[in-house]
Structure formats: structure tokens, C-alpha cells
Write a protein that holds these residues in place. Structure first.
Motif, PDB file in Angstrom:
ATOM      1  N   GLU A 199      -4.543  49.140 -10.238  1.00 43.69           N
ATOM      2  CA  GLU A 199      -5.320  48.542 -11.323  1.00 43.69           C
ATOM      3  C   GLU A 199      -5.393  46.894 -11.231  1.00 43.69           C
ATOM      4  O   GLU A 199      -4.677  46.240 -10.653  1.00 43.69           O
ATOM      5  N   ARG A 200      -6.524  46.502 -11.772  1.00 47.48           N
ATOM      6  CA  ARG A 200      -6.661  44.946 -11.767  1.00 47.48           C
ATOM      7  C   ARG A 200      -7.255  44.593 -13.176  1.00 47.48           C
ATOM      8  O   ARG A 200      -8.075  45.292 -13.722  1.00 47.48           O
ATOM      9  N   ILE A 201      -6.316  43.659 -13.758  1.00 48.27           N
ATOM     10  CA  ILE A 201      -6.630  43.181 -15.321  1.00 48.27           C
ATOM     11  C   ILE A 201      -6.848  41.805 -15.406  1.00 48.27           C
ATOM     12  O   ILE A 201      -6.218  41.257 -14.635  1.00 48.27           O
ATOM     13  N   VAL A 202      -8.232  41.569 -15.971  1.00 49.04           N
ATOM     14  CA  VAL A 202      -8.205  39.907 -16.121  1.00 49.04           C
ATOM     15  C   VAL A 202      -9.082  39.671 -17.371  1.00 49.04           C
ATOM     16  O   VAL A 202      -9.678  40.685 -17.912  1.00 49.04           O
ATOM     17  N   PHE A 203      -8.343  38.664 -18.247  1.00 45.36           N
ATOM     18  CA  PHE A 203      -8.828  38.562 -19.605  1.00 45.36           C
ATOM     19  C   PHE A 203      -8.727  37.309 -19.929  1.00 45.36           C
ATOM     20  O   PHE A 203      -7.820  36.354 -19.297  1.00 45.36           O
ATOM     21  N   VAL A 204      -9.353  36.607 -20.847  1.00 49.11           N
ATOM     22  CA  VAL A 204      -9.301  35.108 -21.217  1.00 49.11           C
ATOM     23  C   VAL A 204      -8.022  35.192 -21.946  1.00 49.11           C
ATOM     24  O   VAL A 204      -7.824  35.979 -23.194  1.00 49.11           O
ATOM     25  N   ASN A 205      -7.218  34.180 -21.819  1.00 41.75           N
ATOM     26  CA  ASN A 205      -5.762  34.041 -22.343  1.00 41.75           C
ATOM     27  C   ASN A 205      -6.224  32.802 -23.332  1.00 41.75           C
ATOM     28  O   ASN A 205      -6.077  31.650 -22.932  1.00 41.75           O
ATOM     29  N   LYS A 206      -5.943  33.099 -24.648  1.00 40.88           N
ATOM     30  CA  LYS A 206      -6.086  32.399 -25.682  1.00 40.88           C
ATOM     31  C   LYS A 206      -4.973  31.620 -26.077  1.00 40.88           C
ATOM     32  O   LYS A 206      -4.840  30.696 -26.842  1.00 40.88           O
ATOM     33  N   ASP A 207      -3.517  31.958 -25.347  1.00 37.59           N
ATOM     34  CA  ASP A 207      -2.418  31.334 -25.762  1.00 37.59           C
ATOM     35  C   ASP A 207      -2.220  29.939 -24.736  1.00 37.59           C
ATOM     36  O   ASP A 207      -1.222  29.191 -25.116  1.00 37.59           O
ATOM     37  N   ILE A 208      -3.217  29.604 -23.940  1.00 32.55           N
ATOM     38  CA  ILE A 208      -3.221  28.768 -23.190  1.00 32.55           C
ATOM     39  C   ILE A 208      -3.586  27.514 -23.980  1.00 32.55           C
ATOM     40  O   ILE A 208      -4.554  27.415 -24.609  1.00 32.55           O
ATOM     41  N   ARG A 209      -2.741  26.387 -23.817  1.00 32.51           N
ATOM     42  CA  ARG A 209      -3.188  25.260 -24.692  1.00 32.51           C
ATOM     43  C   ARG A 209      -4.303  24.600 -24.176  1.00 32.51           C
ATOM     44  O   ARG A 209      -4.429  24.238 -23.035  1.00 32.51           O
ATOM     45  N   ASP A 210      -5.154  24.278 -25.327  1.00 30.00           N
ATOM     46  CA  ASP A 210      -6.648  23.592 -24.688  1.00 30.00           C
ATOM     47  C   ASP A 210      -6.317  22.216 -24.230  1.00 30.00           C
ATOM     48  O   ASP A 210      -6.935  21.825 -23.305  1.00 30.00           O
ATOM     49  N   PHE A 211      -5.706  21.280 -25.101  1.00 28.80           N
ATOM     50  CA  PHE A 211      -5.411  19.917 -24.660  1.00 28.80           C
ATOM     51  C   PHE A 211      -4.070  19.672 -23.767  1.00 28.80           C
ATOM     52  O   PHE A 211      -3.122  20.050 -24.515  1.00 28.80           O
ATOM     53  N   GLN A 212      -4.024  19.220 -22.624  1.00 33.16           N
ATOM     54  CA  GLN A 212      -2.930  19.142 -22.080  1.00 33.16           C
ATOM     55  C   GLN A 212      -2.894  17.568 -21.470  1.00 33.16           C
ATOM     56  O   GLN A 212      -3.931  16.821 -21.150  1.00 33.16           O
ATOM     57  N   TYR A 213      -1.818  17.178 -21.324  1.00 37.50           N
ATOM     58  CA  TYR A 213      -1.650  15.732 -20.759  1.00 37.50           C
ATOM     59  C   TYR A 213      -0.117  15.262 -20.105  1.00 37.50           C
ATOM     60  O   TYR A 213       0.601  16.273 -20.071  1.00 37.50           O
ATOM     61  N   GLY A 214      -0.372  14.684 -18.837  1.00 40.22           N
ATOM     62  CA  GLY A 214       1.041  14.377 -18.169  1.00 40.22           C
ATOM     63  C   GLY A 214       0.773  12.683 -17.483  1.00 40.22           C
ATOM     64  O   GLY A 214      -0.131  12.159 -17.515  1.00 40.22           O
ATOM     65  N   LEU A 215       1.918  12.715 -16.920  1.00 38.56           N
ATOM     66  CA  LEU A 215       2.223  11.273 -16.129  1.00 38.56           C
ATOM     67  C   LEU A 215       1.512  11.391 -14.657  1.00 38.56           C
ATOM     68  O   LEU A 215       1.973  12.329 -13.989  1.00 38.56           O
ATOM     69  N   THR A 216       1.168  10.472 -13.947  1.00 42.90           N
ATOM     70  CA  THR A 216       0.551  10.522 -12.807  1.00 42.90           C
ATOM     71  C   THR A 216       1.153   9.480 -11.882  1.00 42.90           C
ATOM     72  O   THR A 216       1.150   8.328 -12.224  1.00 42.90           O
ATOM     73  N   LEU A 217       1.229   9.737 -10.551  1.00 43.54           N
ATOM     74  CA  LEU A 217       1.411   8.575  -9.660  1.00 43.54           C
ATOM     75  C   LEU A 217       0.961   8.973  -8.170  1.00 43.54           C
ATOM     76  O   LEU A 217       1.134   9.998  -8.024  1.00 43.54           O
ATOM     77  N   ASN A 218       0.109   7.917  -7.805  1.00 42.35           N
ATOM     78  CA  ASN A 218      -0.668   8.049  -6.194  1.00 42.35           C
ATOM     79  C   ASN A 218      -0.067   7.029  -5.670  1.00 42.35           C
ATOM     80  O   ASN A 218      -0.027   5.685  -6.071  1.00 42.35           O
ATOM     81  N   VAL A 219       0.647   7.143  -4.446  1.00 41.17           N
ATOM     82  CA  VAL A 219       1.148   6.155  -3.537  1.00 41.17           C
ATOM     83  C   VAL A 219       0.721   6.562  -2.419  1.00 41.17           C
ATOM     84  O   VAL A 219       1.064   7.720  -1.840  1.00 41.17           O
ATOM     85  N   GLY A 220       0.336   5.568  -1.537  1.00 35.60           N
ATOM     86  CA  GLY A 220      -0.107   5.933  -0.293  1.00 35.60           C
ATOM     87  C   GLY A 220      -0.726   4.620   0.559  1.00 35.60           C
ATOM     88  O   GLY A 220      -0.904   3.487   0.038  1.00 35.60           O
ATOM     89  N   TYR A 221      -0.888   4.837   1.890  1.00 32.07           N
ATOM     90  CA  TYR A 221      -1.732   3.868   2.678  1.00 32.07           C
ATOM     91  C   TYR A 221      -3.040   4.224   3.327  1.00 32.07           C
ATOM     92  O   TYR A 221      -2.915   5.420   4.021  1.00 32.07           O
ATOM     93  N   ASN A 222      -4.045   3.733   3.103  1.00 35.39           N
ATOM     94  CA  ASN A 222      -5.267   4.238   3.854  1.00 35.39           C
ATOM     95  C   ASN A 222      -5.900   5.702   3.393  1.00 35.39           C
ATOM     96  O   ASN A 222      -5.965   5.789   2.120  1.00 35.39           O
ATOM     97  N   THR A 223      -5.929   6.456   4.128  1.00 38.17           N
ATOM     98  CA  THR A 223      -6.372   7.925   3.649  1.00 38.17           C
ATOM     99  C   THR A 223      -5.639   8.630   3.066  1.00 38.17           C
ATOM    100  O   THR A 223      -5.829   9.212   2.063  1.00 38.17           O
ATOM    101  N   PHE A 224      -4.434   8.802   3.609  1.00 33.50           N
ATOM    102  CA  PHE A 224      -3.306   9.575   3.096  1.00 33.50           C
ATOM    103  C   PHE A 224      -2.494   9.125   2.044  1.00 33.50           C
ATOM    104  O   PHE A 224      -1.896   8.291   2.090  1.00 33.50           O
TER     105      PHE A 224
END
Length: 230
Positions: free
Chosen positions: A167-192
Motif C-alpha cells: 500500500e501507499r498512503i499520502v495525506f495532508v497532516n494538519k498536526d504539523i505546526r504552521d509557524f516554525q522558527y530556529g537559530l542559524t549559523l553559517n561559517v565558511g570561506y569562499n564557496t563552501f
């Protein structure tokens, strides 16, 4: 003798004028901006999972968008970034979501359960806000950067998907939080550049529980690479 003096004066004057032109061009170049477009991919780790729940397969994320660079120091090493982007995330676990009438139930699948994939997929409209440091110059396009901040997101599509041999079951999950947020950190040199995102909000709404009554407070930790383009 007189001709030699005139020649020396002309040479010195030319050098002075050339220097003034170079200085003038450098002043114009000081209005440069950095890192307007971005694209990245991550591996999505699961944290705060209920008892018996574990990750399966490769949980991944893709992101891309535009950030307005706003320098706040004269030499442009410090700045702010405000952007708009789009993210796709998949979370593979053995936590099965199933529809029971108008309600959703969550069951922990046994290790010997016969299924190919069981995941939650989200499509997110993202709003990153960054405090930026970089040691770039008008002439140097390869430089170190440290960008840190927060990222807010609106989940405009969240689905549960289960695939087994029968079987294959796919449906819209209303329990997933609409608004989400978190902390970010980007560190590097040149391209990568290394990208880290730690969610401060749960993937699910408050009060969502497994059959045993334990709350589902799954918070993603995303680690990957991010690329910036002017």
C-alpha cells in the motif's frame, strides 16, 4: 637640462593623477554588496523523539532564496541580512501517522515492520534574518564569513507518506505546526560554507501524542552546506 627638468615634472604629475584616479575608483567600489542569493542542502537530524522512535533512510533538506545585504559599518565587514526563501524538508522515522476518521493517530512501528518509506514532508516559506561579519574588500572576492541569526518559516504544505510492499498512503497532516522558527549559523570561506539550523519550535503542534500518551516534541537539527552568489 631644462628639458630633463620638464620631463621629470611631467612624470611626477602623471603618477599623482593616476593615484588620484585609483583612489576615486576605490571610493566608488566601497558601495559593493555581498551574498545576495543562496542555495543549500542539509541532513536533518531528529532530536527529542518519543521513546522507541528512530530515524530511517536519509532525512534531507533543500533551501534557496534571496537575501538583502545591509552593511552597517564603514568598511562593510559588519552587516545585516533580511531575506525570503523556500525550503523542502523530509523526515524519515518509524513513527506512523494514520487517519482515523477526522482524527490522526501515531504509532511506533516495530523494527521488523515491513515498509519501504515512512516520512513527513514539508514545504516552507522562509524568512531569514542574519547578523553578518566578513573580511571582504572591494578587490577581494574570496573571504571568511560568519553569519548568525534566526529563521522563521511558514509551512504551507505538510504531508505524511507511508509506502509498503502492498500500500501507499499520502495525506495532508494538519498536526504539523504552521509557524516554525530556529537559530542559524553559517561559517565558511569562499564557496563552501557550513550551515547549521536548530529548531526552537516543535515540528508538531502542542498536544500531539503517540498512543502511549507521550508528547511528540520533535525538533529538527539541520547540518549541511550553503552556497552564496552575488
Amino acid at each position: 637640462m631644462r628639458f630633463s627638468c620638464i620631463l621629470i615634472i611631467l612624470l611626477l604629475s602623471s603618477a599623482f593623477v593616476a593615484g588620484q584616479v585609483l583612489d576615486s575608483s576605490q571610493k566608488v567600489d566601497r558601495k559593493y554588496l555581498e551574498d545576495q542569493f543562496y542555495f543549500g542542502f542539509t541532513y536533518n537530524f531528529a532530536t527529542n523523539l518519543p521513546s522507541g522512535v528512530s530515524q530511517r533512510n536519509l532525512s534531507y533538506g533543500l533551501q534557496g532564496g534571496f537575501i538583502k545585504d545591509i552593511p552597517i559599518s564603514y568598511d562593510r565587514t559588519f552587516g545585516l541580512g533580511i531575506g525570503l526563501g523556500y525550503g523542502i524538508n523530509s523526515y524519515y522515522t518509524n513513527l506512523l501517522a494514520s487517519q482515523q476518521g477526522t482524527e490522526l493517530e501515531y504509532t511506533v512501528l516495530d523494527s521488523d515492520a515491513d515498509f519501504r518509506r515512512n516520512k513527513i514532508a514539508t514545504h516552507v516559506l522562509e524568512l531569514p534574518f542574519q547578523f553578518r561579519w566578513r573580511n571582504s574588500t572591494p578587490q577581494e572576492y574570496k573571504f571568511w564569513r560568519i553569519y548568525t541569526g534566526i529563521k522563521m518559516g511558514y509551512v504551507f504544505d505538510g504531508r505524511s507518506k507511508y509506502v509498503s510492499s502492498t500500500e501507499r498512503i499520502v495525506f495532508v497532516n494538519k498536526d504539523i505546526r504552521d509557524f516554525q522558527y530556529g537559530l542559524t549559523l553559517n561559517v565558511g570561506y569562499n564557496t563552501f560554507n557550513i550551515h547549521i539550523y536548530y529548531a526552537l519550535s516543535s515540528l508538531f503542534n502542542d498536544g500531539v501524542m503517540v498512543e502511549s500518551g507521550e508528547a511528540i516534541e520533535y525538533k529538527p537539527l539541520k547540518v549541511g552546506l550553503i552556497f552564496y552568489i552575488l
